[in-house]
Design a protein around this motif. Structure first.
Motif, PDB file in Angstrom:
ATOM      1  N   ASN A 137       0.838  -1.193   0.000  1.00 51.44           N
ATOM      2  CA  ASN A 137       0.000   0.000   0.000  1.00 51.44           C
ATOM      3  C   ASN A 137       0.871   1.240   0.000  1.00 51.44           C
ATOM      4  O   ASN A 137       2.123   1.144   0.083  1.00 51.44           O
ATOM      5  N   VAL A 138       0.248   2.399  -0.079  1.00 56.34           N
ATOM      6  CA  VAL A 138       0.979   3.656  -0.174  1.00 56.34           C
ATOM      7  C   VAL A 138       1.804   3.909   1.084  1.00 56.34           C
ATOM      8  O   VAL A 138       2.962   4.348   1.010  1.00 56.34           O
ATOM      9  N   GLU A 139       1.228   3.630   2.234  1.00 52.38           N
ATOM     10  CA  GLU A 139       1.946   3.867   3.492  1.00 52.38           C
ATOM     11  C   GLU A 139       3.236   3.060   3.546  1.00 52.38           C
ATOM     12  O   GLU A 139       4.305   3.572   3.927  1.00 52.38           O
ATOM     13  N   GLU A 140       3.161   1.795   3.156  1.00 52.38           N
ATOM     14  CA  GLU A 140       4.353   0.948   3.164  1.00 52.38           C
ATOM     15  C   GLU A 140       5.357   1.400   2.103  1.00 52.38           C
ATOM     16  O   GLU A 140       6.572   1.319   2.321  1.00 52.38           O
ATOM     17  N   VAL A 142       5.821   4.503   1.030  1.00 56.31           N
ATOM     18  CA  VAL A 142       6.475   5.713   1.531  1.00 56.31           C
ATOM     19  C   VAL A 142       7.555   5.349   2.554  1.00 56.31           C
ATOM     20  O   VAL A 142       8.681   5.875   2.513  1.00 56.31           O
ATOM     21  N   ALA A 143       7.230   4.424   3.458  1.00 60.58           N
ATOM     22  CA  ALA A 143       8.210   3.996   4.455  1.00 60.58           C
ATOM     23  C   ALA A 143       9.413   3.333   3.790  1.00 60.58           C
ATOM     24  O   ALA A 143      10.571   3.559   4.188  1.00 60.58           O
ATOM     25  N   LYS A 174       4.204  13.400  -0.957  1.00 56.28           N
ATOM     26  CA  LYS A 174       4.510  12.501   0.161  1.00 56.28           C
ATOM     27  C   LYS A 174       5.886  12.774   0.768  1.00 56.28           C
ATOM     28  O   LYS A 174       6.312  12.087   1.695  1.00 56.28           O
ATOM     29  N   ALA A 238      -5.520   7.700  -0.307  1.00 57.19           N
ATOM     30  CA  ALA A 238      -4.390   7.122   0.428  1.00 57.19           C
ATOM     31  C   ALA A 238      -3.463   8.171   1.021  1.00 57.19           C
ATOM     32  O   ALA A 238      -2.331   7.855   1.403  1.00 57.19           O
ATOM     33  N   GLY A 239      -3.916   9.409   1.094  1.00 55.40           N
ATOM     34  CA  GLY A 239      -3.133  10.427   1.784  1.00 55.40           C
ATOM     35  C   GLY A 239      -2.521  11.493   0.909  1.00 55.40           C
ATOM     36  O   GLY A 239      -1.967  12.466   1.429  1.00 55.40           O
TER      37      GLY A 239
END
Length: 320
Positions: A137-140, A142-143, A174, A238-239
């Motif tokens: 996903n987007v969060e992962e 970005v991390a 992001k 997704a932010g």
């Protein structure tokens, strides 16, 4: 006196011949130029449309791929062609929005250099990552990007293309570092993702690779979810609030196309687009009809030039 008479007669005959040829159009094969390599969204759409248009107009429609410089070469070819209806361009947001905004000076006049025939299709690309990447996903993502020295390494079909704008927009929104790797088209860019040479790309025809599990869809670039993948969020959801990179395709001719030829093309396209087999194939590929006239296409071009000029300045995207 005799010379003047010859000139006058010649002018009348020329107008007569032009009128007859316009009324008889088409009497030979039509070349539909695609300014990108085979296999990408514009090429696939051109081939499907060309088949149906050939049946309607009773003349062959030959697809001519003229890739290079992110659509510059093929577009320039059509701009300089005779305005007789036998050389057309399947243009898109890249050739008549992004590229002209990101290139100094613009390689061609996207407004005055062409006759808008009809707006045709819309589509939205997906952000897809290599299945070898440990993100879902987007969060992962970005991390992951923040944990790597080079940040996010993404492929595009060239400088100033939709994937290039998408990658830089995503990185800016992001706040991650991004390394852009341009290729000569969307097909070779996808090959780089499949090989794991890059982390991700932004592609409008990645369904076969997604369904085969070779790449992983992370988000869609438009404001609506892809009906083929209803569980995949938009980047906006997704932010990346306000992220919207919906794309269009439309048919253009060189500037100065006669009204009779334009009318024939409009009628032929309207009939071709009604073919059930074409509609079904478009749906499977994620392309959807964009009802509209040449005037609608012109408005889309003007709107996108303004938008992408602003984004090119903000994101420092240039094609020298």
């Amino acid at each position: 006196m005799m010379n003047r008479l010859r000139v006058a007669v010649g002018a009348v005959l020329a107008l007569f011949v032009q009128g007859v040829s316009a009324q008889d159009y088409p009497v030979r094969a039509i070349t539909l130029v695609v300014a990108f390599p085979p296999g990408g969204p514009t090429d696939v759409a051109a081939r499907m449309l060309g088949e149906q248009l050939a049946e309607v107009l009773k003349q062959p429609v030959v697809i001519a791929n003229r890739p290079g410089a992110a659509g510059r070469i093929g577009s320039q070819m059509v701009e300089s062609a005779p305005a007789d209806g036998y050389t057309l361009l399947l243009a898109n947001t890249v050739t008549h929005g992004m590229l002209s905004a990101a290139t100094k000076p613009p390689p061609y006049d996207p407004v005055k250099g062409f006759t808008p025939v009809m707006r045709l299709f819309g589509y939205q690309a997906l952000m897809v990552c290599s299945a070898k990447l440990p993100v879902r996903n987007v969060e992962e993502l970005v991390a992951y990007a923040r944990s790597r020295p080079n940040g996010l390494v993404y492929a595009s079909s060239g400088v100033g293309t939709g994937a290039h704008f998408a990658g830089e927009m995503f990185a800016a929104m992001k706040k991650v570092r991004a390394v852009h790797v341009p290729f000569s088209g969307s097909a070779p860019a996808m090959q780089a993702v499949l090989a794991g040479d890059v982390d991700c790309s932004f592609d409008g025809l990645a369904r076969a690779q997604i369904d085969a599990g070779k790449v992983r869809p992370i988000a869609t670039l438009g404001l609506k979810r892809d009906p083929h993948y209803p569980d995949v969020p938009t980047l906006d959801e997704a932010g990346a609030a306000g992220f919207d990179l919906g794309l269009w395709q439309g048919l253009l001719a060189p500037a100065g196309l006669r009204s009779e030829v334009l009318a024939t093309l409009e009628r032929g396209l309207q009939q071709a687009l009604k073919a059930p087999e074409l509609q079904e194939r478009l749906k499977l590929l994620g392309l959807y009809p964009l009802p509209g006239t040449g005037a609608d296409l012109q408005q889309a071009i003007l709107r996108d030039i303004s938008r992408y000029q602003r984004l090119a300045r903000e994101l420092a995207i240039t094609f020298e």
